[in-house]
Scaffold this active site. Sequence first.
Site, PDB file in Angstrom:
ATOM      1  CE  LYS A  24       2.734   0.194   4.940  1.00  0.00           C
ATOM      2  NZ  LYS A  24       2.251  -0.021   3.581  1.00  0.00           N
ATOM      3  CD  GLU A  69      -2.801   1.081   2.468  1.00  0.00           C
ATOM      4  OE1 GLU A  69      -2.746   0.135   3.274  1.00  0.00           O
ATOM      5  OE2 GLU A  69      -3.527   2.084   2.619  1.00  0.00           O
ATOM      6  NE  ARG A  81       2.576  -7.442  10.350  1.00  0.00           N
ATOM      7  CZ  ARG A  81       2.144  -6.654   9.372  1.00  0.00           C
ATOM      8  NH1 ARG A  81       1.214  -7.065   8.552  1.00  0.00           N
ATOM      9  NH2 ARG A  81       2.645  -5.444   9.212  1.00  0.00           N
TER      10      ARG A  81
HETATM   11  P1  ATP Z   1       2.235  -2.001   7.944  1.00  0.00           P
HETATM   12  O1  ATP Z   1       1.633  -2.556   9.180  1.00  0.00           O
HETATM   13  O2  ATP Z   1       3.698  -1.791   8.046  1.00  0.00           O
HETATM   14  O3  ATP Z   1       1.513  -0.819   7.407  1.00  0.00           O
HETATM   15  P2  ATP Z   1       0.964  -3.467   5.851  1.00  0.00           P
HETATM   16  O4  ATP Z   1       0.644  -4.907   5.859  1.00  0.00           O
HETATM   17  O5  ATP Z   1      -0.163  -2.545   5.960  1.00  0.00           O
HETATM   18  O6  ATP Z   1       2.110  -3.192   6.898  1.00  0.00           O
HETATM   19  P3  ATP Z   1       1.422  -3.315   3.059  1.00  0.00           P
HETATM   20  O7  ATP Z   1       2.063  -2.238   2.295  1.00  0.00           O
HETATM   21  O8  ATP Z   1      -0.019  -3.532   2.896  1.00  0.00           O
HETATM   22  O9  ATP Z   1       1.771  -3.045   4.576  1.00  0.00           O
HETATM   23  O10 ATP Z   1       2.224  -4.677   2.874  1.00  0.00           O
HETATM   24  C1  ATP Z   1       2.566  -5.214   1.627  1.00  0.00           C
HETATM   25  C2  ATP Z   1       2.855  -6.671   1.829  1.00  0.00           C
HETATM   26  O11 ATP Z   1       3.886  -6.845   2.787  1.00  0.00           O
HETATM   27  C3  ATP Z   1       1.648  -7.412   2.352  1.00  0.00           C
HETATM   28  O12 ATP Z   1       1.542  -8.644   1.663  1.00  0.00           O
HETATM   29  C4  ATP Z   1       1.949  -7.639   3.799  1.00  0.00           C
HETATM   30  O13 ATP Z   1       1.363  -8.830   4.249  1.00  0.00           O
HETATM   31  C5  ATP Z   1       3.481  -7.721   3.796  1.00  0.00           C
HETATM   32  N1  ATP Z   1       4.039  -7.313   5.077  1.00  0.00           N
HETATM   33  C6  ATP Z   1       3.906  -6.119   5.698  1.00  0.00           C
HETATM   34  N2  ATP Z   1       4.541  -6.115   6.875  1.00  0.00           N
HETATM   35  C7  ATP Z   1       5.103  -7.342   7.012  1.00  0.00           C
HETATM   36  C8  ATP Z   1       5.895  -7.974   8.019  1.00  0.00           C
HETATM   37  N3  ATP Z   1       6.243  -7.341   9.135  1.00  0.00           N
HETATM   38  N4  ATP Z   1       6.297  -9.252   7.808  1.00  0.00           N
HETATM   39  C9  ATP Z   1       5.962  -9.902   6.682  1.00  0.00           C
HETATM   40  N5  ATP Z   1       5.219  -9.378   5.704  1.00  0.00           N
HETATM   41  C10 ATP Z   1       4.785  -8.113   5.859  1.00  0.00           C
HETATM   42 MG    MG Z   2      -1.743  -3.633   4.269  1.00  0.00          MG
END
Ligand code: ATP
Ligand code: MG
Length: 567
Positions: free
Chosen positions: A275, A40, A265
């Site tokens: 983020k 995202e 994760r």
């Molecule tokens: P955040 O909590 O940092 O905002 P998010 O899941 O909202 O993380 P996205 O940009 O939607 O962030 O993530 C893109 C991809 O990365 C998704 O498939 C998500 O599952 C994966 N991802 C994000 N954070 C992690 C993590 N800590 N470990 C493994 N995969 C992750």
């Molecule tokens: Mg997300």
Amino acid sequence: MTDLTPTSPPASVDFIRAAVLEDIRSGRFGGRVHTRFPPEPNGYLHIGHAKAMAVDFGIAAEFGGKCNLRFDDTNPVKEEQEYVDAIMEDIRWLGYQWDGEPRYASDYFDQLYEWAVKLIKKGKAYVCDLTPEQMREYRGTLTQPGKDSPYRNRSVAENLDLFERMRRGEFAEGSRTLRAKIDMASGNINLRDPVMYRILHVEHHRTGNKWCIYPMYDFAHGQCDSIEGITHSLCSLEYEDHRPLYEWFLKELEIYAPRQIEFARLNLSYTVLSKRKLLQLVKEGHVRGWDDPRLPTLRGLRRRGYTPEAIRDFCARIGVAKNNTTIELALLEHCLREDLNRRAPRVMGVLRPLKVVIENYPEGQVEEMQAINNPEDPSAGTRLVPFSRELYIEQDDFRENPPPKYYRLAPGREVRLRYAYFIKCVGVVKDAAGNVIGLRCTYDPATRGGDAPDGRKVKSTIHWVSAAHALPAEVRLYDRLFTVPHPDDVDDGQDFKAYLNPHSLEVLTGSVVEPGLRNAQPGQSFQFERLGYFCVDPDSAGGKLVFNRSVPLKDSWAKIEKAQRGE
Ligand code: ATP
Ligand code: MG
């Protein structure tokens, strides 16, 4: 750039690879493997995303498949082009290449709208006028079923009319939503008539003002996967409870259905990987920006001196699993040390200089001492380092009153200067306050090269820089960003920022390095002998060198491993 060769042997067959193999063997997707990485664009990528990329890009590469990059840009409130650009740059830096052009969920907004209409026509979706608060009340709880919205049984014609008017911008934000008609009593709250579309009178960074209704993640993600012919939609564990909904939409829309598989994760000790929290640290000035070397963002790690290889090696070592665990920061540091040990040139730098005058060394004389660039890599060759009468050594390498087991320099004691001579301390220079500000030493000309012809031994070898040739440098020393291993998770009602480490950055402005570093470029890494790995910071300008300590030499990971084995 497209080198996907893992730096470690490929991870053993974990449960995701096993599932992919099974699908290849059974021909479920015609033997294809096509994954996607779906960030995202609402922040910068962090080490958690590197793990997701290792899974998405890594598995595609291992099985001869493809991996798309798809921006999940369904929430225009938080998303910006700046993030889109930074994310692409960071992915390339890590060494991954997506298939074809980058894609965007917003590319499919027209199709998604049509599909929403299709579900309305099937009697599987309705426009609901409950306010967000009412909707929460109606939703029920984990232990109590929800209750049906009073708008649930609107006619198809009325729903089509209202949804069309939602799209035309006739209604205020929050006044109406489009919801899937599933089951308000479902044990899975995600299936209790989830919202598919909400009204947002907000400009989108790509579609501008074309839309004022935007699909929710759950109504977008599976369909985007379907459109792109994704075979395996690999995501983190929090989406496990959304999988039935992912499957429900694809089934009701009667379209191609990829397989969603979830993995844990990455959590890393002494830092945060969200983020939202990283954004707070940046916006509130707790760190110097998204690329602050203390942050776990890919930009921060890169500026700190992390290499793509070290990060990919780390991801390969942690592998994928189904249960959430926290990985020790020490393992990440270990991976960097292993990588830099192989390729970083060795140099001498003195962080906190103490002046040494070698009284019996001829004034004005300079000798060039031959030094090994990298003992791990003979092809790196040697260099010449100037030696003269006045040198700097590390303050820490001298003690006026040495404690037991301290073998470095002390009054009357002899040590070896790396690549040079034995020197002996014959006097101490102090300031008015009694602080040691310099040493008087003598050298033994017969020990050039490091050994005494008479066979006498010294107990330590220290590094040095010739004072007349020294380049001044600023050195930034970093410590962990938080004082507790799980800052997100302390159960005392305190905000995670209460645990920021006030000593996470120490700036040394009076350091010196050997003259060969004159043309060192930002991003280059060196081992400062006996001290650690240091990377030239982009702040280096106008002949002023700034170094970030990437990681000290001492490896605490080896200790952790031993402790875990019970040794
Ligand atoms: P955040 O909590 O940092 O905002 P998010 O899941 O909202 O993380 P996205 O940009 O939607 O962030 O993530 C893109 C991809 O990365 C998704 O498939 C998500 O599952 C994966 N991802 C994000 N954070 C992690 C993590 N800590 N470990 C493994 N995969 C992750
Ligand atoms: Mg997300």
